[in-house]
Design a protein around this motif. Structure first.
Motif, PDB file in Angstrom:
ATOM      1  N   VAL A  84       5.785   1.014   7.595  1.00  0.00           N
ATOM      2  CA  VAL A  84       4.812  -0.073   7.610  1.00  0.00           C
ATOM      3  C   VAL A  84       3.677   0.239   8.584  1.00  0.00           C
ATOM      4  CG1 VAL A  84       6.520  -1.846   7.010  1.00  0.00           C
ATOM      5  CG2 VAL A  84       5.975  -1.429   9.415  1.00  0.00           C
ATOM      6  N   THR A  85       2.561  -0.441   8.365  1.00  0.00           N
ATOM      7  CA  THR A  85       1.474  -0.451   9.332  1.00  0.00           C
ATOM      8  C   THR A  85       1.152  -1.910   9.609  1.00  0.00           C
ATOM      9  OG1 THR A  85       0.548   1.607   8.474  1.00  0.00           O
ATOM     10  CG2 THR A  85      -0.900   0.251   9.835  1.00  0.00           C
ATOM     11  N   ILE A  86       1.230  -2.289  10.881  1.00  0.00           N
ATOM     12  CA  ILE A  86       0.924  -3.650  11.304  1.00  0.00           C
ATOM     13  C   ILE A  86      -0.478  -3.628  11.903  1.00  0.00           C
ATOM     14  CG2 ILE A  86       1.580  -5.573  12.794  1.00  0.00           C
ATOM     15  CD1 ILE A  86       4.474  -4.363  12.701  1.00  0.00           C
ATOM     16  N   CYS A  87      -1.349  -4.469  11.356  1.00  0.00           N
ATOM     17  CA  CYS A  87      -2.731  -4.557  11.809  1.00  0.00           C
ATOM     18  C   CYS A  87      -2.910  -5.859  12.584  1.00  0.00           C
ATOM     19  CB  CYS A  87      -3.683  -4.531  10.615  1.00  0.00           C
ATOM     20  SG  CYS A  87      -3.530  -3.052   9.590  1.00  0.00           S
ATOM     21  N   LYS A  88      -3.254  -5.746  13.867  1.00  0.00           N
ATOM     22  CA  LYS A  88      -3.463  -6.927  14.717  1.00  0.00           C
ATOM     23  C   LYS A  88      -4.924  -7.001  15.120  1.00  0.00           C
ATOM     24  CE  LYS A  88       1.144  -7.256  16.709  1.00  0.00           C
ATOM     25  NZ  LYS A  88       1.939  -7.253  17.924  1.00  0.00           N
ATOM     26  N   HIS A  89      -5.502  -8.189  14.919  1.00  0.00           N
ATOM     27  CA  HIS A  89      -6.888  -8.415  15.310  1.00  0.00           C
ATOM     28  C   HIS A  89      -6.985  -8.486  16.826  1.00  0.00           C
ATOM     29  CE1 HIS A  89     -10.419 -11.112  16.033  1.00  0.00           C
ATOM     30  NE2 HIS A  89     -10.958 -10.203  15.247  1.00  0.00           N
ATOM     31  N   HIS A  90      -7.974  -7.832  17.371  1.00  0.00           N
ATOM     32  CA  HIS A  90      -8.247  -7.964  18.804  1.00  0.00           C
ATOM     33  C   HIS A  90      -9.744  -8.095  18.969  1.00  0.00           C
ATOM     34  CE1 HIS A  90      -9.992  -4.000  19.887  1.00  0.00           C
ATOM     35  NE2 HIS A  90      -9.368  -3.597  18.805  1.00  0.00           N
ATOM     36  N   GLY A  91     -10.135  -8.804  19.964  1.00  0.00           N
ATOM     37  CA  GLY A  91     -11.555  -9.045  20.164  1.00  0.00           C
ATOM     38  C   GLY A  91     -11.808 -10.536  20.248  1.00  0.00           C
ATOM     39  N   GLY A  92     -13.016 -10.892  20.567  1.00  0.00           N
ATOM     40  CA  GLY A  92     -13.326 -12.279  20.830  1.00  0.00           C
ATOM     41  C   GLY A  92     -13.639 -13.133  19.625  1.00  0.00           C
ATOM     42  N   SER A  93     -14.233 -12.568  18.599  1.00  0.00           N
ATOM     43  CA  SER A  93     -14.720 -13.382  17.497  1.00  0.00           C
ATOM     44  C   SER A  93     -13.824 -13.250  16.268  1.00  0.00           C
ATOM     45  CB  SER A  93     -16.141 -12.949  17.129  1.00  0.00           C
ATOM     46  OG  SER A  93     -16.579 -13.657  15.992  1.00  0.00           O
ATOM     47  N   SER A  94     -13.708 -14.338  15.526  1.00  0.00           N
ATOM     48  CA  SER A  94     -12.963 -14.288  14.263  1.00  0.00           C
ATOM     49  C   SER A  94     -13.895 -13.990  13.092  1.00  0.00           C
ATOM     50  CB  SER A  94     -12.233 -15.613  14.025  1.00  0.00           C
ATOM     51  OG  SER A  94     -13.170 -16.662  13.894  1.00  0.00           O
ATOM     52  N   ARG A  95     -15.158 -13.698  13.410  1.00  0.00           N
ATOM     53  CA  ARG A  95     -16.130 -13.342  12.377  1.00  0.00           C
ATOM     54  C   ARG A  95     -16.287 -11.831  12.322  1.00  0.00           C
ATOM     55  NH1 ARG A  95     -20.620 -17.255  14.614  1.00  0.00           N
ATOM     56  NH2 ARG A  95     -20.437 -15.581  16.097  1.00  0.00           N
ATOM     57  N   ASP A 139       0.868  -1.176   0.000  1.00  0.00           N
ATOM     58  CA  ASP A 139       0.000   0.000   0.000  1.00  0.00           C
ATOM     59  C   ASP A 139       0.903   1.224   0.000  1.00  0.00           C
ATOM     60  OD1 ASP A 139      -2.067   1.775   0.056  1.00  0.00           O
ATOM     61  OD2 ASP A 139      -2.796   1.213   2.040  1.00  0.00           O
ATOM     62  N   PRO A 140       1.336   1.671  -1.190  1.00  0.00           N
ATOM     63  CA  PRO A 140       2.346   2.716  -1.271  1.00  0.00           C
ATOM     64  C   PRO A 140       1.914   4.077  -0.730  1.00  0.00           C
ATOM     65  CG  PRO A 140       1.579   2.124  -3.466  1.00  0.00           C
ATOM     66  CD  PRO A 140       0.941   1.172  -2.504  1.00  0.00           C
ATOM     67  N   ASN A 141       0.631   4.406  -0.788  1.00  0.00           N
ATOM     68  CA  ASN A 141       0.187   5.744  -0.377  1.00  0.00           C
ATOM     69  C   ASN A 141      -1.025   5.704   0.540  1.00  0.00           C
ATOM     70  OD1 ASN A 141       2.072   7.208  -2.079  1.00  0.00           O
ATOM     71  ND2 ASN A 141       0.883   6.421  -3.797  1.00  0.00           N
ATOM     72  N   PRO A 142      -0.849   5.266   1.781  1.00  0.00           N
ATOM     73  CA  PRO A 142      -2.018   5.233   2.679  1.00  0.00           C
ATOM     74  C   PRO A 142      -2.438   6.652   3.065  1.00  0.00           C
ATOM     75  CG  PRO A 142      -0.036   4.774   3.903  1.00  0.00           C
ATOM     76  CD  PRO A 142       0.370   4.853   2.456  1.00  0.00           C
ATOM     77  N   HIS A 143      -3.729   6.861   3.209  1.00  0.00           N
ATOM     78  CA  HIS A 143      -4.233   8.179   3.601  1.00  0.00           C
ATOM     79  C   HIS A 143      -4.101   8.405   5.103  1.00  0.00           C
ATOM     80  CE1 HIS A 143      -5.312   8.253  -0.452  1.00  0.00           C
ATOM     81  NE2 HIS A 143      -6.547   8.678  -0.393  1.00  0.00           N
ATOM     82  N   ARG A 144      -4.090   7.317   5.842  1.00  0.00           N
ATOM     83  CA  ARG A 144      -3.902   7.367   7.291  1.00  0.00           C
ATOM     84  C   ARG A 144      -3.339   6.021   7.710  1.00  0.00           C
ATOM     85  NH1 ARG A 144      -9.221   6.529   6.162  1.00  0.00           N
ATOM     86  NH2 ARG A 144     -10.228   4.824   7.276  1.00  0.00           N
ATOM     87  N   ARG A 145      -2.941   5.904   8.979  1.00  0.00           N
ATOM     88  CA  ARG A 145      -2.356   4.645   9.441  1.00  0.00           C
ATOM     89  C   ARG A 145      -2.827   4.348  10.858  1.00  0.00           C
ATOM     90  NH1 ARG A 145       3.660   5.601   8.941  1.00  0.00           N
ATOM     91  NH2 ARG A 145       3.806   3.414   9.422  1.00  0.00           N
ATOM     92  N   ASP A 146      -4.139   4.329  11.023  1.00  0.00           N
ATOM     93  CA  ASP A 146      -4.731   4.123  12.337  1.00  0.00           C
ATOM     94  C   ASP A 146      -5.608   2.867  12.332  1.00  0.00           C
ATOM     95  OD1 ASP A 146      -6.864   4.951  10.779  1.00  0.00           O
ATOM     96  OD2 ASP A 146      -7.210   6.820  11.868  1.00  0.00           O
ATOM     97  N   ASP A 147      -6.337   2.649  13.422  1.00  0.00           N
ATOM     98  CA  ASP A 147      -7.192   1.462  13.536  1.00  0.00           C
ATOM     99  C   ASP A 147      -8.218   1.403  12.402  1.00  0.00           C
ATOM    100  OD1 ASP A 147      -5.755   1.026  15.843  1.00  0.00           O
ATOM    101  OD2 ASP A 147      -7.429   1.397  17.213  1.00  0.00           O
ATOM    102  N   ARG A 148      -8.773   2.538  12.053  1.00  0.00           N
ATOM    103  CA  ARG A 148      -9.768   2.585  10.977  1.00  0.00           C
ATOM    104  C   ARG A 148      -9.145   2.183   9.639  1.00  0.00           C
ATOM    105  NH1 ARG A 148     -15.279   2.397  10.692  1.00  0.00           N
ATOM    106  NH2 ARG A 148     -15.719   2.718   8.502  1.00  0.00           N
ATOM    107  N   TYR A 149      -7.903   2.613   9.409  1.00  0.00           N
ATOM    108  CA  TYR A 149      -7.172   2.210   8.197  1.00  0.00           C
ATOM    109  C   TYR A 149      -7.102   0.683   8.126  1.00  0.00           C
ATOM    110  CZ  TYR A 149      -3.171   0.884   5.338  1.00  0.00           C
ATOM    111  OH  TYR A 149      -2.354   0.259   4.423  1.00  0.00           O
TER     112      TYR A 149
END
Length: 151
Positions: free
Chosen positions: A102-113, A39-49
């Motif tokens: 880089v932006t590393i996205c880690k899943h958190h929460g109880g469900s994998s759905r 993703d060469p040009n992300p507009h942001r790099r937060d949880d919403r991204y």
């Protein structure tokens, strides 16, 4: 004479436009790598991204535990597979000579759905990849090198 050259000139011009020197091969592993990690040009790099990008790239059914997006050009990432920006790392991997954003996205929460909840970590890291015929096909991990390690 001019009428005979026109079709040849047209064919030559079309051919030169279609063949690019750094064009990706018909390699599904490379295409998959780009889809999951580039993703060469992300507009942001937060949880919403993370939430939006993971969903757009079909990595939320089920929710993927972790994914890293590399914010470098395709050419710069590909250069890691060459001596330009990569050096051997372990047995079958290459590490970048320079860090990438880089932006590393880690899943958190109880469900994998879905809806999946992700936490974003943004930073600069060296990327460790596998290459196939000079093209990146697998992101093994990212690392932070300490200055005392000689890098």
């Amino acid at each position: 004479m001019m009428m005979g050259l026109c079709p040849l000139l047209l064919i030559f011009m079309l051919g030169s436009c279609l063949t690019q020197p750094n064009q990706a091969p018909d390699n599904p592993r490379y295409t998959h790598f780009l889809d999951q990690h580039s993703d060469p040009n992300p507009h942001r790099r937060d949880d919403r991204y993370c939430y939006d990008t993971m969903r757009e790239r079909n990595m939320t059914s089920p929710c993927k535990d972790i994914n890293t997006f590399i914010h470098g050009t395709r050419n710069n990432i590909k250069a890691v597979c060459e001596d330009k920006n990569g050096e051997p790392y372990g047995t079958n991997f290459i590490i970048s000579k320079a860090p990438f954003q880089v932006t590393i996205c880690k899943h958190h929460g109880g469900s994998s759905r879905p809806p999946c909840k992700y936490r974003a970590t943004a930073g600069f890291r060296y990327i460790v990849i596998s290459c196939e015929h000079g093209w990146p096909v697998h992101l093994a991990k990212t690392v932070v090198k300490s200055k005392s390690a000689g890098h």
